[in-house]
Design an enzyme around this catalytic site. Structure first.
Site, PDB file in Angstrom:
ATOM      1  N   ARG A   8     -11.073 -12.059 -38.770  1.00  0.00           N
ATOM      2  CA  ARG A   8     -11.416 -14.053 -39.399  1.00  0.00           C
ATOM      3  C   ARG A   8     -10.399 -15.161 -39.292  1.00  0.00           C
ATOM      4  O   ARG A   8     -10.826 -16.398 -38.789  1.00  0.00           O
ATOM      5  CB  ARG A   8     -12.975 -14.019 -40.688  1.00  0.00           C
ATOM      6  N   GLU A  55      -0.527  -6.728 -58.810  1.00  0.00           N
ATOM      7  CA  GLU A  55      -0.625  -8.308 -58.299  1.00  0.00           C
ATOM      8  C   GLU A  55      -2.560  -8.521 -59.959  1.00  0.00           C
ATOM      9  O   GLU A  55      -2.821  -8.092 -59.315  1.00  0.00           O
ATOM     10  CB  GLU A  55      -0.950  -8.769 -57.602  1.00  0.00           C
ATOM     11  N   THR A  68     -11.051 -12.675 -50.989  1.00  0.00           N
ATOM     12  CA  THR A  68     -11.015 -11.808 -52.151  1.00  0.00           C
ATOM     13  C   THR A  68     -11.180 -12.003 -53.658  1.00  0.00           C
ATOM     14  O   THR A  68     -11.226 -12.694 -54.211  1.00  0.00           O
ATOM     15  CB  THR A  68     -10.042 -10.941 -52.506  1.00  0.00           C
ATOM     16  N   HIS A 128      -4.537 -15.927 -57.045  1.00  0.00           N
ATOM     17  CA  HIS A 128      -5.580 -15.413 -56.219  1.00  0.00           C
ATOM     18  C   HIS A 128      -6.137 -17.555 -57.095  1.00  0.00           C
ATOM     19  O   HIS A 128      -6.376 -17.043 -58.316  1.00  0.00           O
ATOM     20  CB  HIS A 128      -6.734 -14.794 -56.756  1.00  0.00           C
ATOM     21  N   ARG A 156      -7.103  -9.097 -42.059  1.00  0.00           N
ATOM     22  CA  ARG A 156      -9.490  -8.176 -42.300  1.00  0.00           C
ATOM     23  C   ARG A 156      -9.519  -7.889 -41.185  1.00  0.00           C
ATOM     24  O   ARG A 156      -9.007  -8.108 -40.209  1.00  0.00           O
ATOM     25  CB  ARG A 156      -9.892  -9.800 -42.968  1.00  0.00           C
ATOM     26  N   ASN A 173       0.878 -17.827 -48.991  1.00  0.00           N
ATOM     27  CA  ASN A 173      -0.401 -17.054 -48.148  1.00  0.00           C
ATOM     28  C   ASN A 173      -0.590 -18.269 -46.972  1.00  0.00           C
ATOM     29  O   ASN A 173      -1.196 -19.306 -46.734  1.00  0.00           O
ATOM     30  CB  ASN A 173      -1.483 -16.652 -49.347  1.00  0.00           C
ATOM     31  N   GLU A 176      -1.551  -8.430 -46.662  1.00  0.00           N
ATOM     32  CA  GLU A 176      -2.945  -8.235 -47.594  1.00  0.00           C
ATOM     33  C   GLU A 176      -3.733  -7.172 -46.715  1.00  0.00           C
ATOM     34  O   GLU A 176      -3.454  -7.782 -45.631  1.00  0.00           O
ATOM     35  CB  GLU A 176      -2.993  -9.163 -47.786  1.00  0.00           C
ATOM     36  N   HIS A 215      -2.910 -11.910 -44.734  1.00  0.00           N
ATOM     37  CA  HIS A 215      -4.218 -11.081 -44.870  1.00  0.00           C
ATOM     38  C   HIS A 215      -4.883 -10.552 -43.932  1.00  0.00           C
ATOM     39  O   HIS A 215      -5.589 -11.620 -43.289  1.00  0.00           O
ATOM     40  CB  HIS A 215      -5.004 -11.054 -45.767  1.00  0.00           C
ATOM     41  N   HIS A 230      -5.282 -19.450 -44.088  1.00  0.00           N
ATOM     42  CA  HIS A 230      -5.622 -20.531 -43.755  1.00  0.00           C
ATOM     43  C   HIS A 230      -5.536 -21.683 -42.255  1.00  0.00           C
ATOM     44  O   HIS A 230      -5.941 -22.054 -41.729  1.00  0.00           O
ATOM     45  CB  HIS A 230      -6.351 -21.618 -45.219  1.00  0.00           C
TER      46      HIS A 230
HETATM   47  N1  PXP Z   1      -3.703 -12.769 -53.683  1.00  0.00           N
HETATM   48  C1  PXP Z   1      -4.561 -11.655 -52.979  1.00  0.00           C
HETATM   49  C2  PXP Z   1      -4.397 -10.409 -52.990  1.00  0.00           C
HETATM   50  C3  PXP Z   1      -5.094 -12.569 -52.304  1.00  0.00           C
HETATM   51  O1  PXP Z   1      -6.312 -12.110 -52.268  1.00  0.00           O
HETATM   52  C4  PXP Z   1      -5.423 -13.650 -51.665  1.00  0.00           C
HETATM   53  C5  PXP Z   1      -6.355 -14.685 -50.689  1.00  0.00           C
HETATM   54  O2  PXP Z   1      -6.378 -14.428 -49.594  1.00  0.00           O
HETATM   55  C6  PXP Z   1      -4.398 -14.802 -52.958  1.00  0.00           C
HETATM   56  C7  PXP Z   1      -3.453 -14.109 -53.636  1.00  0.00           C
HETATM   57  C8  PXP Z   1      -4.540 -16.639 -53.017  1.00  0.00           C
HETATM   58  O3  PXP Z   1      -4.728 -16.619 -52.591  1.00  0.00           O
HETATM   59  P1  PXP Z   1      -5.808 -18.321 -52.812  1.00  0.00           P
HETATM   60  O4  PXP Z   1      -6.367 -18.692 -51.373  1.00  0.00           O
HETATM   61  O5  PXP Z   1      -6.880 -18.986 -53.618  1.00  0.00           O
HETATM   62  O6  PXP Z   1      -4.740 -19.354 -53.350  1.00  0.00           O
END
Ligand code: PXP
Length: 236
Positions: free
Chosen positions: A49, A151, A101, A191, A45, A7, A70, A43, A10
């Site tokens: 952001r 998921e 999330t 997550h 949003r 992901n 996402e 993602h 960030h």
């Molecule tokens: N899966 C989903 C559905 C999420 O919303 C997120 C956070 O954006 C993640 C995975 C990844 O989470 P993390 O950044 O804590 O690894």
């Protein structure tokens, strides 16, 4: 072996801190793929952001593994998904004030609304994953509304106060994965997963893909994307 979806939100968070062009999540996706990531997750949003529309459109053309978009199941996001045609859409709940999330999507509560959205996306050959708490009733609803994947939210496992609480939540995740498998759903999870807690989750039977963002991007700021992704792939 479970696959790794990186992901890259960030990377965009850092870019948005100054509102300029760098660092570019599109570049991060290329580096993650070269380091062995099996998929890229972003993602979009509602408040934009971090990831921007432009990122999603470019990623759809440049990602060579697969793109998992996402999004909240709003009319605006469905329109973008139909335009972008990612490999998979993961439906997540969204609250403006949250840092990330926080919980799973309440599928059971919103079955009727979701079913229509899922039909539209499925008709356009987009796979649908629903981000849910590891609760058997939620999993049953995922199958009922026509999702292809679930998921499993691993936040409670990742934030467990002690080893016993983590083991208990791992057992809950395993039970949810078994239920999903029996219903013909494919299983992803994510997550809060990091280099210390990922391995037991990767070992859950029939785990297809782990979506991991914050810990990989954090490590990448220190050692680079290549080492951060390679280390995670080898742990999984
Ligand atoms: N899966 C989903 C559905 C999420 O919303 C997120 C956070 O954006 C993640 C995975 C990844 O989470 P993390 O950044 O804590 O690894």
């Amino acid at each position: 072996m479970a696959a790794l979806g990186v992901n890259i939100d960030h990377i965009a968070t850092i870019r948005q801190a100054r509102g300029g062009r760098e660092p570019d999540p599109v570049h991060a996706a290329v580096l993650a793929e070269l380091a062995g990531a099996h998929g890229i997750t972003a993602h979009l949003r509602e408040d934009r952001r971090h990831i921007q529309d432009r990122d999603v459109y470019i990623l759809a053309q440049t990602v060579s593994t697969h793109l998992n978009l996402e999004m909240a199941p709003t009319a605006e996001m469905v329109k973008i998904a139909l335009d972008v045609r990612p490999y998979m859409v993961t439906i997540v709940p969204e609250k403006r004030e949250e840092k990330t999330t926080e919980g799973g999507y309440p599928v059971r509560e919103k079955e009727r609304d979701l079913a229509n959205t899922i039909v539209t996306l499925r008709e356009n050959h987009i796979l649908i994953s629903l981000f849910v708490n590891p609760d058997i009733n939620e999993i049953r609803s995922c199958a009922k509304v026509g999702a292809t994947h679930v998921e499993l939210h691993t936040g409670t496992y990742a934030n467990a106060a002690n080893d016993q609480a983590a083991m208990d939540e791992l057992a809950t995740l395993k039970g949810a994965a078994m239920a999903a498998y029996k219903l013909g759903l494919k299983i992803n999870a994510g997550h809060g997963l990091n280099y210390l807690n990922v391995t037991p989750v990767a070992y859950i039977d029939n785990m297809e893909e782990l979506n991991i963002g914050h810990s990989i991007i954090s490590r990448a700021t220190m050692v680079g994307m290549n080492a951060a992704v390679k280390d995670m792939v080898s742990l999984i």
